[in-house]
Design a protein around this motif. Structure first.
Motif, PDB file in Angstrom:
ATOM      1  N   SER A 126       2.300   7.440  -6.277  1.00  0.00           N
ATOM      2  CA  SER A 126       1.509   8.570  -6.750  1.00  0.00           C
ATOM      3  C   SER A 126       2.106   9.652  -6.524  1.00  0.00           C
ATOM      4  O   SER A 126       1.608  11.067  -7.080  1.00  0.00           O
ATOM      5  N   PHE A 127       3.239  10.011  -5.965  1.00  0.00           N
ATOM      6  CA  PHE A 127       3.990  11.376  -5.840  1.00  0.00           C
ATOM      7  C   PHE A 127       4.783  11.665  -6.988  1.00  0.00           C
ATOM      8  O   PHE A 127       5.264  12.710  -6.994  1.00  0.00           O
ATOM      9  N   ILE A 128       5.262  10.601  -7.744  1.00  0.00           N
ATOM     10  CA  ILE A 128       6.322  10.652  -8.833  1.00  0.00           C
ATOM     11  C   ILE A 128       5.756  12.082  -9.583  1.00  0.00           C
ATOM     12  O   ILE A 128       6.902  12.843 -10.024  1.00  0.00           O
ATOM     13  N   PRO A 129       4.705  12.082 -10.284  1.00  0.00           N
ATOM     14  CA  PRO A 129       4.372  13.188 -11.233  1.00  0.00           C
ATOM     15  C   PRO A 129       4.785  14.654 -10.313  1.00  0.00           C
ATOM     16  O   PRO A 129       5.185  15.497 -11.065  1.00  0.00           O
ATOM     17  N   LYS A 130       4.684  14.590  -8.999  1.00  0.00           N
ATOM     18  CA  LYS A 130       4.712  15.952  -8.322  1.00  0.00           C
ATOM     19  C   LYS A 130       6.242  16.133  -8.102  1.00  0.00           C
ATOM     20  O   LYS A 130       6.609  17.380  -8.537  1.00  0.00           O
ATOM     21  N   LEU A 164      11.786  10.631  -2.057  1.00  0.00           N
ATOM     22  CA  LEU A 164      11.029   9.718  -2.645  1.00  0.00           C
ATOM     23  C   LEU A 164      11.685   8.351  -3.218  1.00  0.00           C
ATOM     24  O   LEU A 164      11.027   7.440  -3.066  1.00  0.00           O
ATOM     25  N   LEU A 165      12.824   8.635  -3.811  1.00  0.00           N
ATOM     26  CA  LEU A 165      13.713   7.511  -4.314  1.00  0.00           C
ATOM     27  C   LEU A 165      13.857   6.520  -3.162  1.00  0.00           C
ATOM     28  O   LEU A 165      13.799   5.310  -3.252  1.00  0.00           O
ATOM     29  N   PHE A 166      14.171   6.949  -2.253  1.00  0.00           N
ATOM     30  CA  PHE A 166      14.400   6.144  -0.940  1.00  0.00           C
ATOM     31  C   PHE A 166      13.321   5.488  -0.369  1.00  0.00           C
ATOM     32  O   PHE A 166      13.242   4.357  -0.024  1.00  0.00           O
ATOM     33  N   ALA A 167      12.220   6.212  -0.434  1.00  0.00           N
ATOM     34  CA  ALA A 167      10.904   5.913   0.163  1.00  0.00           C
ATOM     35  C   ALA A 167      10.366   4.611  -0.826  1.00  0.00           C
ATOM     36  O   ALA A 167       9.681   3.522  -0.315  1.00  0.00           O
ATOM     37  N   LEU A 168      10.602   4.807  -1.991  1.00  0.00           N
ATOM     38  CA  LEU A 168      10.157   3.883  -3.009  1.00  0.00           C
ATOM     39  C   LEU A 168      11.203   2.485  -2.755  1.00  0.00           C
ATOM     40  O   LEU A 168      10.478   1.502  -2.927  1.00  0.00           O
ATOM     41  N   LEU A 169      12.296   2.695  -2.768  1.00  0.00           N
ATOM     42  CA  LEU A 169      13.168   1.550  -2.391  1.00  0.00           C
ATOM     43  C   LEU A 169      12.718   0.831  -1.165  1.00  0.00           C
ATOM     44  O   LEU A 169      12.839  -0.378  -1.180  1.00  0.00           O
ATOM     45  N   ILE A 170      12.461   1.646  -0.149  1.00  0.00           N
ATOM     46  CA  ILE A 170      12.201   1.154   1.371  1.00  0.00           C
ATOM     47  C   ILE A 170      10.903   0.193   1.216  1.00  0.00           C
ATOM     48  O   ILE A 170      10.843  -1.101   1.514  1.00  0.00           O
ATOM     49  N   THR A 171       9.950   0.671   0.567  1.00  0.00           N
ATOM     50  CA  THR A 171       8.573  -0.014   0.462  1.00  0.00           C
ATOM     51  C   THR A 171       8.747  -1.109  -0.930  1.00  0.00           C
ATOM     52  O   THR A 171       7.937  -2.143  -0.400  1.00  0.00           O
ATOM     53  N   GLY A 172       9.273  -0.618  -1.890  1.00  0.00           N
ATOM     54  CA  GLY A 172       9.226  -1.750  -2.966  1.00  0.00           C
ATOM     55  C   GLY A 172       9.904  -2.740  -2.680  1.00  0.00           C
ATOM     56  O   GLY A 172       9.462  -3.862  -2.646  1.00  0.00           O
ATOM     57  N   VAL A 190       0.784  -1.199  -0.042  1.00  0.00           N
ATOM     58  CA  VAL A 190      -0.019   0.183   0.166  1.00  0.00           C
ATOM     59  C   VAL A 190       0.910   1.155  -0.099  1.00  0.00           C
ATOM     60  O   VAL A 190       0.670   2.384  -0.727  1.00  0.00           O
ATOM     61  N   LEU A 191       2.019   1.303   0.883  1.00  0.00           N
ATOM     62  CA  LEU A 191       2.742   2.541   0.851  1.00  0.00           C
ATOM     63  C   LEU A 191       3.527   2.759  -0.297  1.00  0.00           C
ATOM     64  O   LEU A 191       3.579   3.904  -0.922  1.00  0.00           O
ATOM     65  N   PHE A 192       3.908   1.643  -0.974  1.00  0.00           N
ATOM     66  CA  PHE A 192       4.711   1.880  -2.265  1.00  0.00           C
ATOM     67  C   PHE A 192       3.694   2.379  -3.445  1.00  0.00           C
ATOM     68  O   PHE A 192       4.068   3.373  -3.934  1.00  0.00           O
ATOM     69  N   VAL A 193       2.394   1.819  -3.319  1.00  0.00           N
ATOM     70  CA  VAL A 193       1.683   2.641  -4.379  1.00  0.00           C
ATOM     71  C   VAL A 193       1.337   4.038  -4.002  1.00  0.00           C
ATOM     72  O   VAL A 193       1.277   4.911  -4.771  1.00  0.00           O
ATOM     73  N   TYR A 194       1.323   4.243  -2.679  1.00  0.00           N
ATOM     74  CA  TYR A 194       1.017   5.683  -2.118  1.00  0.00           C
ATOM     75  C   TYR A 194       2.171   6.485  -2.664  1.00  0.00           C
ATOM     76  O   TYR A 194       1.959   7.576  -3.142  1.00  0.00           O
ATOM     77  N   LEU A 199      13.938   5.555 -15.909  1.00  0.00           N
ATOM     78  CA  LEU A 199      14.064   6.378 -14.575  1.00  0.00           C
ATOM     79  C   LEU A 199      14.451   7.729 -14.661  1.00  0.00           C
ATOM     80  O   LEU A 199      14.263   8.257 -13.606  1.00  0.00           O
ATOM     81  N   ALA A 200      14.935   8.134 -15.683  1.00  0.00           N
ATOM     82  CA  ALA A 200      15.916   9.375 -15.826  1.00  0.00           C
ATOM     83  C   ALA A 200      14.701  10.476 -15.587  1.00  0.00           C
ATOM     84  O   ALA A 200      15.270  11.300 -14.566  1.00  0.00           O
ATOM     85  N   TYR A 201      13.784  10.546 -15.873  1.00  0.00           N
ATOM     86  CA  TYR A 201      12.942  11.595 -15.674  1.00  0.00           C
ATOM     87  C   TYR A 201      12.083  11.712 -14.537  1.00  0.00           C
ATOM     88  O   TYR A 201      11.863  12.553 -13.951  1.00  0.00           O
ATOM     89  N   SER A 202      11.614  10.252 -14.152  1.00  0.00           N
ATOM     90  CA  SER A 202      10.660  10.148 -13.258  1.00  0.00           C
ATOM     91  C   SER A 202      11.556  10.386 -11.834  1.00  0.00           C
ATOM     92  O   SER A 202      10.953  10.816 -10.806  1.00  0.00           O
TER      93      SER A 202
END
Lengths: 143, 805
Positions: B47-51, B81-89, B40-44, B497-500
């Motif tokens: 959703s911040f990537i566009p921002k 965000l990068l780290f948060a995605l790593l942690i949850t993913g 759930v957290l990963f998906v959450y 990955l480059a842009y996101s």
């Protein structure tokens, strides 16, 4: 401890005295906010009442009569004290902020109720149970 | 409290629930419940990537202790965000893997998942907080969770050893880091990272810059296993493999890298920062890769390889920090280093995660991780072999995998350093790419060694403990397959990955350099023509293969036969020395005689008071405006003194107890005379309870013995006693006279005035205890409780001295 009889006087007196001490200790606890007393003294006094019981009767029969695990009571006391702090935080106040107000209750009339009382109750439990635990552990240890 | 706050706190709340789920829903593997949360957290977070990719940052304030500048402010930008995605993913994948790795019948899953969730929450806290103190708290929590997980199989001696080691080293670093943070606060008056970055020139100009930087770096280096603090990581491999994959390769060990990246905005641009980080990173890279070649344990190889890869990322961050020196963010010269660091961070998480999981599968199915016993597993474990091949090829830096791309970028970054033209780089800067190249050769070597020893050669089941070896269950393969697939996908389409992710993360590492509205333009490509980087890669492959071919020649050298890291000897002997030293000191002073302890304490008090009085010429008692002392007071005091003076001369224990009791009761009487009923009451009760205590223990007490004291000793004791009394008397007199001289408002006035109004009580003593100074009371009862537990454990357990508690 004292196995041989001959302590009839002590036992008879103890039964009477501890009633007085116990009720006085509870008075001390409740009255603490406005007159001498409080959780610390109240707890010590209750402890001394129970200790008199242990002194005049033998350890085992009292342990049968009072079946509390004092160490657990210490924990409960700590919880009481810390939770009063946390509750005030939940309402956006600093930790351990205390509140009081006056209420009119049946029979008792106007009474002041404070959250500090709950905190003091925690202190009471901790002091009571600590004194008892230390002394009883030493007493039970007969090696 | 916003959703982001809850994202940090949710794992902790889940950790509280896990034991109940484990206890009451035994039939379902607890991991399935845990899995929901990181997913759930990963998906959450996705959703911040566009921002973040449009350059937005999210900041949510939550005051915690505003008076001290400590606030739980969550801050989300590209890097977080990068780290948060790593942690949850990676967290989700690891939890899924652990469901099949840890049996629900044999293992204590409740412990495992509680620690794992605690770690997840703490790690999210580290990367999402803006406040240094909050980061520190979460940082230490990750250390604790990591140690608990390393010692998960706590009956094994090695697990406990590894846990202790990691704890000592990372907590040492954490405390230094706290010191560094405090210095930063002293310099800039804030714990907020954003404000620190805004005041970077203030920090740079301060004389505390170097100490603050070194202390902070100690924290980052110990956590990220940089040379010479790397020794804890190989021993951390005693943890279950999912933990190694998660904490000790993908996330926790990157906390140090996160911190360095995050604080580049504060310290970056200084030559010291550049040199220390680049050199430490390169040395770690080389040392780790050479040590990895020597290992025979699969996880040992992976551990040292993690050390070395962390060094690689660290050195890139060091090289990239020069961007602040030039204040020029567009220049590809030093931006490549930052780009490579971020890109490799992602790549490392993917390939190392899959490799650890593959190693776990091999361990699970064959019962060993020793490459001398393994071999020929290619046909037996085909899927695992494929995963490992992809992971290892990527780590070795071979195309078309993502490791190749970041390795090329790494070479570019290191080559660029020679062209900086600052910090004396033009003279001996050429060493940097050379070291990087040598380390890469060894990286390539251990990758081939690991693959050939495990999967090629002859399969010999007689060396293994198990009867049959077969491929792992599908559930265990899902996670490593996903990671290996990512290795390929990122390798083929790096610009996904480059842009996101990469561009926003880079912008977060070097904030304030780009002018508003400007973005990094990252485009990662496979082919740059026959550039120096490509020739370096050819060299790496050629020399690596050459070394591998001659393996037989150096197989029996001392270099390959030993695998112990040199620094382990230093740690072990230091640890033993510390214990022996403290035991020696303890034995020296702990005689078991109360009178000796009183001598130490009193002498110390006398000396420190005498020094203070001399230093501040305190005994200048000028005016003693005393009120008249009534006769009955004199009487009480005389009895008091009398009851004390007789004590040393009494030989009978009952009389002793009574005499001490008398002095106690007189103190109570004094309290009454001074109109302090609360104190008197307490004192009376304490005296009564202690009399009861005496009666209880009386029976057990040994006979009083006459101890012959030499006259010299007697004189010393007399002097100490008199000195102590004198000091206390002088002290109280001078305090009294000072109180009369300086006209400070007495604090008791405040209490008298406000006790009724503010706290609704007339008894000031009690109001102070429960309200004004409630925290003190709370901590006091805590101390009392701890004392009780100590007494109970001392008496009931009766340790003989050598047991392990």
């Amino acid at each position: 401890m004292m196995q041989k009889p001959n302590n009839m006087m002590l036992q008879t007196l103890a039964r009477l005295i501890i009633l007085i001490i116990l009720s006085f200790s509870i008075y001390l606890l409740l009255a603490g906010h406005n007159s001498p007393g409080g959780g610390f003294v109240g707890g010590l006094m209750t402890a001394s009442a129970i200790l008199i019981l242990y002194l005049s009767f033998d350890l085992k029969s009292i342990q049968k009569a009072i079946k509390f695990d004092y160490i657990k009571i210490i924990g409960i006391g700590l919880l009481f004290a810390s939770l009063t702090g946390v509750v005030s935080m939940l309402f956006g106040f600093p930790f351990l902020k205390q509140f009081f107000d006056y209420f009119t209750l049946p029979i008792l009339g106007e009474v002041e109720l404070t959250t500090a009382m709950v905190f003091d109750l925690g202190v009471y439990f901790v002091v009571l149970a600590s004194a008892l635990t230390i002394i009883l552990t030493i007493a039970e240890d007969d090696k | 409290m916003t959703l982001l706050h809850w994202a940090v706190l949710l794992p902790f709340i889940a950790a509280i629930l896990i034991p109940f789920l484990y206890k009451y829903l035994k039939r379902i593997h607890t991991g399935w419940f845990v899995l929901i949360l990181p997913l759930v957290l990963f998906v959450y977070f996705l959703s911040f990537i566009p921002k973040t990719s449009s350059g937005e940052v999210i900041l949510n304030n939550l005051n915690w202790v505003p008076s001290l500048g400590i606030n739980f402010n969550v801050y989300l930008d590209g890097l977080s965000l990068l780290f948060a995605l790593l942690i949850t993913g990676i967290g989700s994948l690891v939890v899924l893997y652990s469901i099949y790795y840890l049996s629900k019948h044999k293992e204590k899953l409740n412990n495992f998942y509680v620690y794992l969730l605690m770690f997840m929450g703490a790690m999210l806290g580290v990367v999402l907080s803006d406040n240094l103190i909050v980061i520190y708290v979460f940082w230490e929590l990750t250390s604790i969770a990591s140690s608990l997980l390393i010692s998960y199989w706590y009956t094994r001696e090695k697990s406990v050893y590894g846990a202790q080691k990691s704890m000592y080293i990372t907590v040492f670093g954490g405390l230094s880091m706290l010191g560094g943070f405090s210095l930063l606060y002293v310099i800039a008056g804030t714990f907020s990272i954003r404000e620190l970055i805004a005041n970077a020139d203030l920090v740079m100009a301060s004389s505390l810059f170097i100490p603050a930087m070194i202390l902070v770096l100690l924290g980052a280096f110990t956590k990220s296993a940089q040379f010479p603090f790397h020794i804890w990581l190989p021993d951390a491999m005693e943890a279950p493999t999912p933990v190694s994959a998660y904490l000790h390769s993908a996330t926790m060990v990157k906390a140090g890298i996160y911190l360095v990246a995050r604080l580049t905005g504060v310290f970056g641009g200084a030559p010291e920062w550049f040199w220390i980080i680049t050199i430490a990173g390169l040395v770690t890279l080389t040392w780790g890769s050479i040590s990895a070649v020597r290992q025979k344990d699969l996880k040992g190889i992976l551990a040292f390889s993690t050390v070395s890869q962390l060094g690689l990322i660290m050195s890139l961050l060091g090289a990239g920090s020069a961007a602040f020196y030039f204040q020029d963010g567009d220049n590809a010269l030093y931006m490549t280093a930052i780009l490579a660091a971020v890109f490799h961070l992602i790549n490392h998480a993917t390939f190392k995660g899959s490799l650890f999981m593959a190693a776990g599968i091999i361990d699970h199915e064959t019962g060993t991780r020793d490459i001398r016993k393994l071999g020929g597993l290619m046909t037996v474990l085909p899927v695992t072999a494929t995963i490992s091949l992809i992971g290892l090829a990527s780590m070795a830096g071979l195309p078309p995998f993502n490791g190749f791309l970041s390795k090329e970028l790494f070479f570019t970054g290191m080559l660029n350093v020679t062209e900086y033209g600052i910090f004396n780089l033009e003279t001996f800067g050429f060493i940097i790419p050379v070291i990087a190249w040598i380390a890469s050769v060894f990286t390539f070597l251990y990758c081939i060694l690991m693959f050939s020893k495990t999967f090629m050669g002859k399969f010999d089941i007689s060396k293994l403990k198990v009867k049959h070896v077969h491929e792992a269950p599908i559930g265990m393969l899902i996670s490593p397959v996903i990671l290996a697939a990512l290795v390929v996908v990122f390798g083929l389409f790096p610009n996904l990955l480059a842009y996101s992710l990469i561009e926003p993360a880079m912008a977060a590492i070097i904030p304030g350099i780009l002018s508003p509205g400007e973005f990094f333009d990252v485009h990662i490509s496979h082919w740059h023509g026959f550039s120096p980087e490509l020739w370096m890669t050819f060299g790496v492959v050629a020399l690596g293969i050459l070394l591998f071919m001659t393996f037989k020649k150096w197989e029996n050298t001392a270099f390959y036969r030993g695998e112990q890291d040199l620094f382990n000897y230093a740690y072990d002997s230091g640890y033993e020395g510390l214990i022996k030293g403290s035991q020696w000191i303890t034995r020296l002073q702990m005689t078991g005689r109360l009178r000796d302890y009183f001598i130490y304490m009193n002498t110390f008090i006398i000396l420190i008071m005498a020094y203070t009085m001399y230093r501040y010429s305190l005994p200048a008692i000028q005016s003693l405006d005393l009120s008249p002392i009534p006769i009955y007071f004199w009487l009480v005091i005389l009895v008091f003194i009398g009851s004390i003076v007789v004590i040393p001369f009494i030989n009978n224990r009952v009389a002793l107890i009574i005499a001490t009791g008398v002095s106690g009761f007189i103190v109570a009487l004094l309290f009454v005379l001074f109109r302090a009923p609360d104190l008197a009451l307490t004192q009376l009760l304490i005296e009564s309870v202690s009399v009861i205590l005496f009666m209880l223990v009386f029976y057990h007490l040994p006979k009083l013995k006459k101890v012959k004291t030499p006259p010299k000793m007697k004189a010393v004791k007399l002097i100490i006693s008199i000195g102590f009394g004198l000091m206390i008397t002088l002290g109280s007199l001078s305090v009294f006279s000072m109180g009369q001289e300086v006209n400070f408002d007495s604090i008791s006035e405040y209490y008298t005035e406000n006790s009724k109004e503010e706290a609704g009580g007339y008894n000031i003593v009690n109001v102070i205890l429960v309200d004004f100074r409630g925290l003190d009371t709370m901590l006091e009862i805590l101390v009392v409780s701890m004392a009780v537990l100590t007494v109970v454990s001392l008496i009931r357990l009766r340790f003989k001295g050598s047991e392990d508690i």
